[in-house]
Scaffold this motif. Structure first.
Motif, PDB file in Angstrom:
ATOM      1  N   PHE A  36       0.728  -1.078  -0.099  1.00 12.02           N
ATOM      2  CA  PHE A  36      -0.036  -0.120   0.009  1.00 12.02           C
ATOM      3  C   PHE A  36       0.759   1.195  -0.175  1.00 12.02           C
ATOM      4  CE2 PHE A  36      -2.502   3.514   1.777  1.00 12.02           C
ATOM      5  CZ  PHE A  36      -3.811   3.442   1.465  1.00 12.02           C
ATOM      6  N   PHE A  37       1.698   1.314   1.098  1.00 12.53           N
ATOM      7  CA  PHE A  37       2.602   2.459   1.108  1.00 12.53           C
ATOM      8  C   PHE A  37       3.616   2.627   0.012  1.00 12.53           C
ATOM      9  CE2 PHE A  37       0.493   2.310   5.170  1.00 12.53           C
ATOM     10  CZ  PHE A  37       0.023   3.605   5.347  1.00 12.53           C
ATOM     11  N   ASN A  38       4.266   1.536  -0.454  1.00 11.87           N
ATOM     12  CA  ASN A  38       5.058   1.367  -1.398  1.00 11.87           C
ATOM     13  C   ASN A  38       4.632   2.091  -2.909  1.00 11.87           C
ATOM     14  OD1 ASN A  38       7.584   0.855  -3.228  1.00 11.87           O
ATOM     15  ND2 ASN A  38       6.216  -0.943  -4.259  1.00 11.87           N
ATOM     16  N   SER A  39       3.253   1.800  -3.079  1.00  9.66           N
ATOM     17  CA  SER A  39       2.575   1.886  -4.357  1.00  9.66           C
ATOM     18  C   SER A  39       2.390   3.516  -4.674  1.00  9.66           C
ATOM     19  CB  SER A  39       1.012   1.275  -4.554  1.00  9.66           C
ATOM     20  OG  SER A  39       1.608  -0.211  -4.644  1.00  9.66           O
ATOM     21  N   TRP A  40       2.226   4.127  -3.431  1.00  8.07           N
ATOM     22  CA  TRP A  40       2.025   5.756  -3.705  1.00  8.07           C
ATOM     23  C   TRP A  40       3.099   6.308  -4.532  1.00  8.07           C
ATOM     24  CZ3 TRP A  40      -2.153   8.597  -1.771  1.00  8.07           C
ATOM     25  CH2 TRP A  40      -1.936  10.217  -2.150  1.00  8.07           C
ATOM     26  N   GLY A  41       4.306   6.171  -4.062  1.00  5.49           N
ATOM     27  CA  GLY A  41       5.514   6.655  -4.715  1.00  5.49           C
ATOM     28  C   GLY A  41       5.883   5.818  -6.137  1.00  5.49           C
ATOM     29  N   PHE A  42       5.714   4.688  -6.109  1.00  6.83           N
ATOM     30  CA  PHE A  42       6.246   3.596  -6.983  1.00  6.83           C
ATOM     31  C   PHE A  42       5.313   4.047  -8.549  1.00  6.83           C
ATOM     32  CE2 PHE A  42       5.415  -0.179  -9.622  1.00  6.83           C
ATOM     33  CZ  PHE A  42       6.876  -0.465  -9.988  1.00  6.83           C
ATOM     34  N   TYR A  43       3.895   4.432  -8.295  1.00  9.51           N
ATOM     35  CA  TYR A  43       3.384   4.636  -9.518  1.00  9.51           C
ATOM     36  C   TYR A  43       3.219   6.011  -9.849  1.00  9.51           C
ATOM     37  CZ  TYR A  43       1.544  -0.207  -9.309  1.00  9.51           C
ATOM     38  OH  TYR A  43       1.559  -1.659  -9.396  1.00  9.51           O
ATOM     39  N   PHE A  89      -3.906   4.702  -7.757  1.00  2.00           N
ATOM     40  CA  PHE A  89      -5.194   5.466  -8.853  1.00  2.00           C
ATOM     41  C   PHE A  89      -5.390   6.788  -8.057  1.00  2.00           C
ATOM     42  CE2 PHE A  89      -9.617   7.097  -8.349  1.00  2.00           C
ATOM     43  CZ  PHE A  89      -9.599   7.135  -9.910  1.00  2.00           C
ATOM     44  N   PHE A  90      -5.142   6.914  -6.637  1.00  3.50           N
ATOM     45  CA  PHE A  90      -5.500   8.146  -6.316  1.00  3.50           C
ATOM     46  C   PHE A  90      -4.237   9.076  -6.432  1.00  3.50           C
ATOM     47  CE2 PHE A  90      -8.764   6.103  -4.003  1.00  3.50           C
ATOM     48  CZ  PHE A  90      -9.881   6.982  -3.946  1.00  3.50           C
ATOM     49  N   ALA A  91      -2.838   8.475  -6.173  1.00  4.75           N
ATOM     50  CA  ALA A  91      -1.723   9.144  -6.016  1.00  4.75           C
ATOM     51  C   ALA A  91      -1.434   9.790  -7.587  1.00  4.75           C
ATOM     52  CB  ALA A  91      -0.476   8.064  -5.818  1.00  4.75           C
ATOM     53  N   VAL A  92      -1.903   9.041  -8.647  1.00  4.22           N
ATOM     54  CA  VAL A  92      -1.406   9.488 -10.061  1.00  4.22           C
ATOM     55  C   VAL A  92      -2.377  10.600 -10.514  1.00  4.22           C
ATOM     56  CG1 VAL A  92      -1.520   8.550 -12.320  1.00  4.22           C
ATOM     57  CG2 VAL A  92      -0.459   7.253 -10.602  1.00  4.22           C
ATOM     58  N   SER A  93      -3.653  10.511  -9.924  1.00  6.08           N
ATOM     59  CA  SER A  93      -4.581  11.459 -10.493  1.00  6.08           C
ATOM     60  C   SER A  93      -4.315  12.860  -9.319  1.00  6.08           C
ATOM     61  CB  SER A  93      -5.893  11.038 -10.270  1.00  6.08           C
ATOM     62  OG  SER A  93      -6.325  10.502  -8.996  1.00  6.08           O
ATOM     63  N   LEU A  94      -4.106  12.415  -8.325  1.00  9.53           N
ATOM     64  CA  LEU A  94      -3.732  13.550  -7.152  1.00  9.53           C
ATOM     65  C   LEU A  94      -2.604  14.375  -7.607  1.00  9.53           C
ATOM     66  CD1 LEU A  94      -4.725  15.141  -4.749  1.00  9.53           C
ATOM     67  CD2 LEU A  94      -3.235  13.551  -3.453  1.00  9.53           C
ATOM     68  N   THR A  95      -1.617  13.646  -8.275  1.00  7.93           N
ATOM     69  CA  THR A  95      -0.323  14.429  -8.720  1.00  7.93           C
ATOM     70  C   THR A  95      -0.733  15.608  -9.738  1.00  7.93           C
ATOM     71  OG1 THR A  95       1.010  12.509  -8.262  1.00  7.93           O
ATOM     72  CG2 THR A  95       1.897  14.004  -9.779  1.00  7.93           C
ATOM     73  N   GLY A  96      -1.350  15.058 -10.635  1.00  5.71           N
ATOM     74  CA  GLY A  96      -2.066  15.924 -11.753  1.00  5.71           C
ATOM     75  C   GLY A  96      -2.821  17.316 -11.046  1.00  5.71           C
ATOM     76  N   TRP A  97      -3.612  17.186 -10.169  1.00  9.51           N
ATOM     77  CA  TRP A  97      -4.231  18.209  -9.468  1.00  9.51           C
ATOM     78  C   TRP A  97      -3.294  18.960  -8.855  1.00  9.51           C
ATOM     79  CZ3 TRP A  97      -5.450  19.185  -4.094  1.00  9.51           C
ATOM     80  CH2 TRP A  97      -6.448  20.072  -3.937  1.00  9.51           C
ATOM     81  N   ILE A  98      -2.298  18.603  -7.792  1.00 10.21           N
ATOM     82  CA  ILE A  98      -1.390  19.249  -7.135  1.00 10.21           C
ATOM     83  C   ILE A  98      -0.688  20.071  -8.047  1.00 10.21           C
ATOM     84  CG2 ILE A  98       0.448  19.146  -5.512  1.00 10.21           C
ATOM     85  CD1 ILE A  98      -0.697  16.626  -4.621  1.00 10.21           C
ATOM     86  N   LEU A  99       0.024  19.499  -9.177  1.00 11.58           N
ATOM     87  CA  LEU A  99       0.884  20.224  -9.976  1.00 11.58           C
ATOM     88  C   LEU A  99      -0.013  21.195 -10.761  1.00 11.58           C
ATOM     89  CD1 LEU A  99       2.724  17.567 -11.819  1.00 11.58           C
ATOM     90  CD2 LEU A  99       3.507  19.040 -10.162  1.00 11.58           C
ATOM     91  N   GLU A 100      -1.246  21.353 -10.708  1.00 12.09           N
ATOM     92  CA  GLU A 100      -2.121  22.326 -11.469  1.00 12.09           C
ATOM     93  C   GLU A 100      -2.452  23.507 -10.640  1.00 12.09           C
ATOM     94  OE1 GLU A 100      -3.571  23.551 -15.040  1.00 12.09           O
ATOM     95  OE2 GLU A 100      -2.727  21.728 -14.741  1.00 12.09           O
ATOM     96  N   ALA A 131      -1.270  -6.764  -3.915  1.00  8.73           N
ATOM     97  CA  ALA A 131      -1.110  -6.178  -5.189  1.00  8.73           C
ATOM     98  C   ALA A 131      -2.439  -5.201  -5.513  1.00  8.73           C
ATOM     99  CB  ALA A 131      -0.966  -6.629  -6.626  1.00  8.73           C
ATOM    100  N   THR A 132      -3.556  -5.778  -4.963  1.00  9.57           N
ATOM    101  CA  THR A 132      -4.774  -4.928  -4.799  1.00  9.57           C
ATOM    102  C   THR A 132      -4.692  -3.626  -3.831  1.00  9.57           C
ATOM    103  OG1 THR A 132      -6.093  -6.871  -5.462  1.00  9.57           O
ATOM    104  CG2 THR A 132      -7.234  -5.059  -4.493  1.00  9.57           C
ATOM    105  N   CYS A 133      -4.126  -4.081  -2.812  1.00 14.20           N
ATOM    106  CA  CYS A 133      -3.945  -2.825  -1.781  1.00 14.20           C
ATOM    107  C   CYS A 133      -2.868  -1.746  -2.332  1.00 14.20           C
ATOM    108  CB  CYS A 133      -3.382  -3.632  -0.414  1.00 14.20           C
ATOM    109  SG  CYS A 133      -4.327  -4.598   0.517  1.00 14.20           S
ATOM    110  N   GLY A 134      -2.020  -2.285  -3.365  1.00 19.74           N
ATOM    111  CA  GLY A 134      -1.035  -1.210  -3.765  1.00 19.74           C
ATOM    112  C   GLY A 134      -1.995  -0.581  -4.973  1.00 19.74           C
ATOM    113  N   VAL A 135      -2.725  -1.057  -5.624  1.00 18.73           N
ATOM    114  CA  VAL A 135      -3.367  -0.539  -6.758  1.00 18.73           C
ATOM    115  C   VAL A 135      -4.372   0.810  -6.074  1.00 18.73           C
ATOM    116  CG1 VAL A 135      -5.264  -0.503  -8.704  1.00 18.73           C
ATOM    117  CG2 VAL A 135      -3.692  -2.259  -8.040  1.00 18.73           C
ATOM    118  N   ILE A 136      -5.069   0.570  -4.861  1.00 17.61           N
ATOM    119  CA  ILE A 136      -5.724   1.688  -4.520  1.00 17.61           C
ATOM    120  C   ILE A 136      -5.003   3.066  -4.557  1.00 17.61           C
ATOM    121  CG2 ILE A 136      -7.162   2.481  -2.305  1.00 17.61           C
ATOM    122  CD1 ILE A 136      -7.752  -0.567  -1.762  1.00 17.61           C
ATOM    123  N   PRO A 137      -3.697   3.209  -3.555  1.00 16.34           N
ATOM    124  CA  PRO A 137      -3.220   4.401  -3.570  1.00 16.34           C
ATOM    125  C   PRO A 137      -2.559   4.735  -4.895  1.00 16.34           C
ATOM    126  CG  PRO A 137      -1.848   2.715  -2.731  1.00 16.34           C
ATOM    127  CD  PRO A 137      -3.310   2.147  -2.853  1.00 16.34           C
TER     128      PRO A 137
END
Length: 431
Positions: free
Chosen positions: A246-253, A385-396, A377-383
């Motif tokens: 879960f916590f690895n996936s935030w940065g990894f993706y 999705f949110f991390a990848v989309s949130l990154t775009g929002w934060i940058l904007e 891996a499912t636990c890793g997919v949850i962050p």
């Protein structure tokens, strides 16, 4: 790679490992070639960061749905058919990606979701295959090989994608080329892929005896038992993997999807070179990832260091190594070469994470390794999705403040290390 195959001297296992490596390479190449393509697509369609975030993250909606079921089906019925169907599915939607993008953004997002459904099966299925084809003393190396294959795919896909997108055929050719190559792999897998050693008609008695006699006592080729989900969820050792993923996936993706854009926008790297900049850290990750698997197996089976000590040590090297590197990128990197150097060193250390959270399910529950890996891996997919989309929002909204992104990633890695080291186990608890 030659050294690894030489240690796995039995011929049929070499075939299986090569086919599985190519499956992972192609799966991640088909998934992440959009990280290069989207730079060109955003220019053509005038997409802002938020729209790019939606496109990049939509894949993980579909990816979330098939992790557990893919691993569970592979554990019960074998991996050949499951992996073959998955590959055919993601090949189709890779081919349809340029067409859907020309229709509208919603059609593209739907196509990416379907691509994720097909690819979600891949790694859990291959983990299940490894459990059936490789004895415990070789599993760290086998899993390390599979996992660094992700980055082999990236190292190959990103420069090739750059070349194709810059050619007269445009960014659409990226998806056409990779879809054709994956289709060829699917045909080869149909004829040469096998779920179990006994399925291989040409396997020698010596090779079959070596595989079966080296198995742990809990190994079975006929695993039709009901998966004990209640017991699985009740064990802290399982939660070590779930929270670690879960916590690895935030940065990894975020790194997988946004690193090319970071080089392009923050350091103003030439658009025709960003594929090479993005690929270099992954190249060193591949080399060190293979070494980390060897080191782990050697430490456990030759130096007789306790499995728990090894898992904890490599986990700390991986999590803290990448975390510190991202903080250094935020504080120190002033040029593209400085950023590239720091990121490359960080990825080399990051590779030591592989023989921890990606192997632990084999230590504690080899019979259900595919299902547990799918759950993790499912636990890793949850962050993801949110991390990848949130990154775009934060940058904007922050005017492209990448430092905030790297701070969040570093914090997530540190939390993941704390949970894993505290909860992880090394004895079979689910048989």
């Amino acid at each position: 790679m030659t050294l690894i195959l030489a240690s796995w001297y039995t011929p049929k296992r070499i075939i299986i490992i090569i086919l599985c490596v190519f499956a992972v390479v192609l799966a991640y190449a088909d998934r992440l070639n959009i990280a290069i393509a989207i730079v060109y697509m955003a220019k053509e369609f005038n997409w802002n960061h938020i729209t790019q975030g939606y496109v990049l993250s939509s894949f993980y909606i579909g990816y979330l749905t098939t992790q557990v079921i893919g691993g569970a089906l592979a554990d019960k019925f074998g991996g050949k058919r499951i992996l073959g169907i998955a590959a055919a599915t993601w090949t189709l939607f890779t081919l349809l990606t340029p067409i859907s993008a020309r229709v509208n953004i919603y059609c593209l997002i739907l196509c990416r979701i379907c691509l994720g459904i097909g690819e979600g099966v891949t790694l859990p299925c291959i983990v299940s295959l490894i459990t059936k084809w490789f004895p415990p003393k070789e599993r760290s190396r086998a899993v390390s090989t599979m996992y660094v294959s992700i980055f082999i795919g990236l190292t190959i896909a990103m420069p090739i994608s750059n070349i194709l997108a810059s050619s007269q055929f445009g960014w659409e050719s990226i998806f056409w080329v990779f879809a054709i190559v994956t289709f060829i792999w699917t045909v080869i897998w149909y004829f040469y892929g096998k779920s179990y050693p006994r399925d291989y008609s040409g396997i020698s008695k010596e090779e079959l005896d070596w595989i079966l006699e080296s198995k742990s006592s809990s190994y079975s080729e006929d695993n039709k038992q009901k998966i004990p989900w209640k017991l699985i969820f009740s064990r802290r050792e399982v939660w070590a993997m779930l929270l670690g993923h879960f916590f690895n996936s935030w940065g990894f993706y975020i790194l997988l999807n946004w690193l090319p854009i970071f080089y392009y926008e923050h350091f103003h790297v030439d658009i025709n070179l960003i594929g090479y900049y993005a690929a270099l850290p992954y190249l060193l990750y591949i080399i060190m990832g293979l070494i980390s698997g060897y080191i782990s197996d050697y430490a456990i089976y030759q130096l007789k260091i306790r499995v728990l000590t090894v898992r904890r040590s490599v986990n700390l090297i991986g999590f803290l190594g990448i975390s510190i590197s991202l903080l250094l990128v935020a504080y120190l990197a002033k040029t593209s070469l400085q950023g590239l150097l720091i990121m490359t060193i960080g990825f080399a250390l990051y590779s030591f994470l592989i023989p921890s959270i990606h192997v632990s399910q084999m230590d504690i529950a080899p019979k259900y390794s595919g299902a547990i890996y799918g759950l993790a891996a499912t636990c890793g997919v949850i962050p993801a999705f949110f991390a990848v989309s949130l990154t775009g929002w934060i940058l904007e909204i922050t005017g492209d403040d990448w430092d905030i992104i790297w701070y969040m990633c570093s914090l997530s890695y540190i939390i993941g290390a704390l949970f894993y080291v505290y909860l992880v186990g090394d004895e079979i608890i689910i048989d």
